[in-house]
Design an enzyme around this catalytic site. Sequence first.
Site, PDB file in Angstrom:
ATOM      1  N   MET A  17       1.194   2.011   6.345  1.00 41.50           N
ATOM      2  CA  MET A  17       0.964   1.246   7.572  1.00 41.50           C
ATOM      3  C   MET A  17      -0.367   1.663   8.172  1.00 41.50           C
ATOM      4  O   MET A  17      -0.565   2.843   8.493  1.00 41.50           O
ATOM      5  CB  MET A  17       2.108   1.465   8.577  1.00 41.50           C
ATOM      6  CG  MET A  17       3.457   0.942   8.107  1.00 41.50           C
ATOM      7  SD  MET A  17       4.794   1.290   9.280  1.00 41.50           S
ATOM      8  CE  MET A  17       5.060   3.052   8.970  1.00 41.50           C
ATOM      9  N   CYS A 101      -0.626  -7.369   2.649  1.00 38.15           N
ATOM     10  CA  CYS A 101      -1.071  -7.281   4.032  1.00 38.15           C
ATOM     11  C   CYS A 101      -1.312  -8.668   4.621  1.00 38.15           C
ATOM     12  O   CYS A 101      -2.038  -9.485   4.038  1.00 38.15           O
ATOM     13  CB  CYS A 101      -2.350  -6.457   4.136  1.00 38.15           C
ATOM     14  SG  CYS A 101      -2.956  -6.310   5.838  1.00 38.15           S
ATOM     15  N   GLY A 204      12.045  -3.843   4.085  1.00 40.61           N
ATOM     16  CA  GLY A 204      12.329  -4.771   5.169  1.00 40.61           C
ATOM     17  C   GLY A 204      13.652  -4.502   5.839  1.00 40.61           C
ATOM     18  O   GLY A 204      14.706  -4.560   5.195  1.00 40.61           O
ATOM     19  N   GLY A 227       9.374   1.411   6.784  1.00 38.40           N
ATOM     20  CA  GLY A 227       8.123   1.367   7.517  1.00 38.40           C
ATOM     21  C   GLY A 227       8.300   1.510   9.005  1.00 38.40           C
ATOM     22  O   GLY A 227       8.330   2.609   9.553  1.00 38.40           O
TER      23      GLY A 227
END
Length: 329
Positions: A17, A101, A204, A227
């Site tokens: 990230m 991205c 996710g 993330g």
Amino acid sequence: MLPWFENNAFPLYLAPMAGVTDVVFRQICKELGADVMVTEFVSAEGIMVADERTRKYTEFTDGQRPVGVQLFGGDGERMGEAARKIVDWKRPDFIDINFGCPVNKVVSKNGGSSLLKDCPSLEAVASGVAKACEGIVPVTAKIRIGWDMDHINAVEVCRILEGCGMQAIAVHGRTRSQGYSGDANWEVIDACARAVSVPVIGNGDISTGADLALRKEGTAVSGVMIGRAAMQNPWVFREAKHYLETGEELPGVPLEERWELVLRHCRLAAESNRYGTERHAIMAMRARLMAYCKGFPGAKELRQRLCKVESVANVEDIAAQSLAGLAGV
């Protein structure tokens, strides 16, 4: 097979990230149970001109291994050359290619998820990097499930990437047009995992041990990538592993331990060579601090104060007052 998938291991990746997963945060997450690290993405062109700022993004410690450096760009030959430079400088455990991205400044340079619309170019980039790194380090890739809801092509892309020599593929279950909104589509992630023979890492909406167990048991993925949940709660890796082993949730992390980690993160950031001065380091930490304090008592007021901090001492004062309020002092 990549060694961290051997013996039926189910590795937990810390997702790359930008502005978040620097060398300090990766160290913290590694200590809390993350198995595999990936750096913030770096521009192949920045690497090629030996830009000092770009090179800082590739830093890692041996204690963070296995760790990969993530590259983005739209030219396969240049990407391959950049990958070789990184390998010569840093000796990472793998090179990862960013095909996911959604940020405009990356997409506009024909990088990241823009290549999901152009499979021949995606194939050329993947092949260029794989060829440059052949016999030296493995190459992996990260994608989204498609450009938008009308163009979900992740299964096709995974097959292309496997054919190019990618040794693992991380799939974020959203399209580029979704950004980070809506729910991750784990049906598509599962279809990707069943379509190729290389490991697929699902990404996710993994924020608890129960989320992890659901995806481990209900899909064909070989690992998961966490993330945004880690930004607020880096203990998620420890909690998730405990849940997999026992079927039980760990007690919530006490406020004292949370503040202890926040302050340690601030001190390590101030001591690192990435930001130059303590003031710059702490100013760069502001968004991170506001993420950490979600769920804290008086979180709204804390965010108002943390968005103005300029020193470790400022954060120490806020932490002391928060804990004193908890104790009723």
